[in-house]
Write an enzyme that holds these catalytic residues in place. Structure first.
Site, PDB file in Angstrom:
ATOM      1  CD  GLN A 111      -3.253   0.409   0.379  1.00  0.00           C
ATOM      2  OE1 GLN A 111      -3.593  -0.748   0.483  1.00  0.00           O
ATOM      3  NE2 GLN A 111      -3.835   1.256  -0.445  1.00  0.00           N
ATOM      4  CE  LYS A 126      -5.763  -4.009   2.695  1.00  0.00           C
ATOM      5  NZ  LYS A 126      -6.066  -3.493   1.352  1.00  0.00           N
ATOM      6  CG  ASP A 166      -8.863  -5.662   1.001  1.00  0.00           C
ATOM      7  OD1 ASP A 166      -8.314  -5.108   0.037  1.00  0.00           O
ATOM      8  OD2 ASP A 166      -8.659  -6.867   1.278  1.00  0.00           O
ATOM      9  CG  ASN A 240     -15.696  -3.128  -4.951  1.00  0.00           C
ATOM     10  OD1 ASN A 240     -14.600  -2.768  -5.351  1.00  0.00           O
ATOM     11  ND2 ASN A 240     -16.731  -2.304  -4.891  1.00  0.00           N
ATOM     12  CB  SER A 385      -9.874   6.124  -0.752  1.00  0.00           C
ATOM     13  OG  SER A 385     -10.698   5.001  -0.650  1.00  0.00           O
TER      14      SER A 385
END
Ligand code: NDP
Length: 453
Positions: A111, A126, A166, A240, A385
């Site tokens: 990330q 995370k 997630d 998703n 985001s």
């Protein structure tokens, strides 16, 4: 691997025993970063990489909750605050029984690079839990989320750490988590992203990871003068990321032919069209059923159950032009990668995080196909985001078109960064080096500026 890289990996292994996914994620970048550290030894003497593999903070906590029958359960909650050199920690929460410290550290580490590539001011983090939302009632999920947030709330905040969704954490879970945060803090702030549209969410956020991944694939194809129109595409997952990957592929005239879940996959050579996708969305998001039902509904499709003992996943063994792994880590092994190449695949764009094993990646690189690692190809989710955070700070929502256009531009820029950096470091066309080095440089320079912290 160079001697430096080997001794660095030995050091990381000795400090993180029993964390195979984390070690895999580190090894994947170390191979690329050797090129940078050899050229700029100041990063080596400042021990930038040694600091980057050490989370700034790891939070682990007990999450007790009561089911509908009155039985008490105990899960484990985590938040890995990996690196805040360029902004507040940012990254999703995963609720899945397979969640371990190793998996969340790998995701948090990736990330950091991904968020840097978006060019937005976001550090990396995370978190999640080994809780399984599958088969639980809405009330059980709510009680779990409230218990989880009752500890997490003291560690996060709009300028400190901003979690998102997630695997296993969608709009429903974000709603319950936000409600509990607001209640405990007595403030309405942009502390989570992926919120509902009428309470601070951004248009296009649910679509962003899948859409962004397809935009990235289109950019890669454009370097060879091609488009997605008419291309047959393999997609894994049916959550998703997979759903919105399929939606954008349909919009751009491509033909998606597969989808999967943790029990098996469907192959529909006639193509998954809008009507069939609507069925999948209702099946997965409302009824929370299994993908096998797709083959019962549409006769053109076949269903194959997942065989955990097989040496390859048959989903990746169909004739196609593009592949979009969008389920989970390590879903394409060396044999799967060989099958993709044998079947004439020219593009692999990773919607999931680290879906390809290290030897699988090597097969794709050796075959010189257009291969985009997740930290570049799926960065559209976290980028949007970031746009949600900006809208929350301004208290002004942007239109659907505005957010989509910004997303498209961000993906275009990430693609350009990968191409330019790969070229600059003598490996043209290698998106792995491009993404790893491109993501590293901004964070490393910020760490150099901020001293030894
Ligand atoms: P969802 O929970 O919405 O969907 C996950 C899908 O993958 C489901 O179809 C699920 O099947 C399947 N799956 C999960 N675990 C396994 C497993 N161990 N074996 C086989 N299938 C599995 O998650 P997302 O779509 O959000 O996430 C998918 C991937 O994309 C993950 O790697 C995630 O980290 C990554 N990602 C997600 C982003 C986002 O914005 N959501 C952003 C960037 C990356 P089942 O229904 O049976 O559980």
């Amino acid at each position: 691997m160079s001697d430096h890289a080997k001794s660095f990996m030995a050091y990381v292994k000795s400090r993180n025993p029993g964390e195979p996914e984390f070690l895999q994620a580190v090894q994947e970048v170390v191979d690329s970063l050797t090129l940078v550290l050899d050229r700029y030894p100041e990063y080596r003497s400042a021990k930038i990489l040694e600091r980057m593999v050490e989370p700034e903070r790891v939070i682990m906590f007990r999450v007790p909750w009561v089911d509908d029958q009155g039985h008490v359960h105990v899960n484990r909650g985590y938040r890995i605050e990996m690196n805040s050199a360029i902004g507040p920690y940012k990254g999703g929460l995963r609720f899945h029984p397979s969640v371990t410290l190793s998996i969340l550290k790998f995701l948090a580490f990736e990330q950091v690079f991904k968020n840097s590539l978006t060019s937005l001011p976001m550090g990396g983090g995370k978190g999640g839990s080994d809780f399984d939302p599958k088969g639980k009632s809405d009330n059980e999920v709510m009680r779990f989320c409230q218990s989880f947030m009752s500890e997490l709330f003291r560690h996060i905040g709009p300028d400190t750490d901003v979690p998102a969704g997630d695997i296993g954490v969608g709009g429903r879970e974000i709603g319950y988590l936000f409600g509990q945060y607001k209640r405990l803090r007595n403030e309405f702030t942009g502390v989570l992203t992926g919120k509902g549209l009428n309470w601070g969410g951004s248009l296009i956020r649910p679509e962003a990871t899948g859409y962004g991944c397809v935009y990235f694939a289109a950019e890669m194809l454009a370097t060879r003068g091609q488009t997605l129109a008419g291309k047959t595409c393999l997609v894994s997952g049916s959550g998703n990321v997979a759903q919105y990957t399929v939606e954008k592929l349909i919009q751009l005239g491509a033909k998606p032919v597969t989808l999967s879940d943790s029990t098996g996959y469907i192959y529909d050579p006639a193509g998954i069209d809008r009507k069939k996708l609507d069925f999948v969305m209702e099946l997965k998001n409302v009824r929370r059923g299994r993908i096998a039902e797709y083959a019962e509904e549409f006769r053109s499709a076949t269903y194959t159950p997942l065989d955990l003992n097989a040496d390859a996943n048959p989903l990746w063994n169909h004739k196609a032009d593009c592949a979009f792994p969008s389920a989970t880590q390590n879903e394409i092994n060396r044999k799967d990668a060989e099958n993709l190449v044998k079947n004439g695949i020219t593009v692999v764009a990773e919607g999931a995080n680290m879906p390809t094993t290290i030897d699988g990646v090597q097969v794709l690189l050796d075959a010189r196909i257009l291969y985009a690692p997740g930290k570049a190809a799926n960065a559209g989710g976290v980028a949007t985001s970031g746009l949600e955070m900006a809208q929350n700070s301004m208290r002004l929502p942007w239109t659907r078109e505005e957010v989509d256009e910004r997303l498209r531009l961000i993906m275009k820029n990430i693609h350009k960064t990968c191409v330019d950096v790969a070229e600059r470091f003598g490996t043209p066309g290698n998106y792995v080096h491009g993404a790893n080095i491109g993501g590293f440089l901004k964070v490393a320079d910020a760490m150099m500026d901020q001293g030894v912290v």
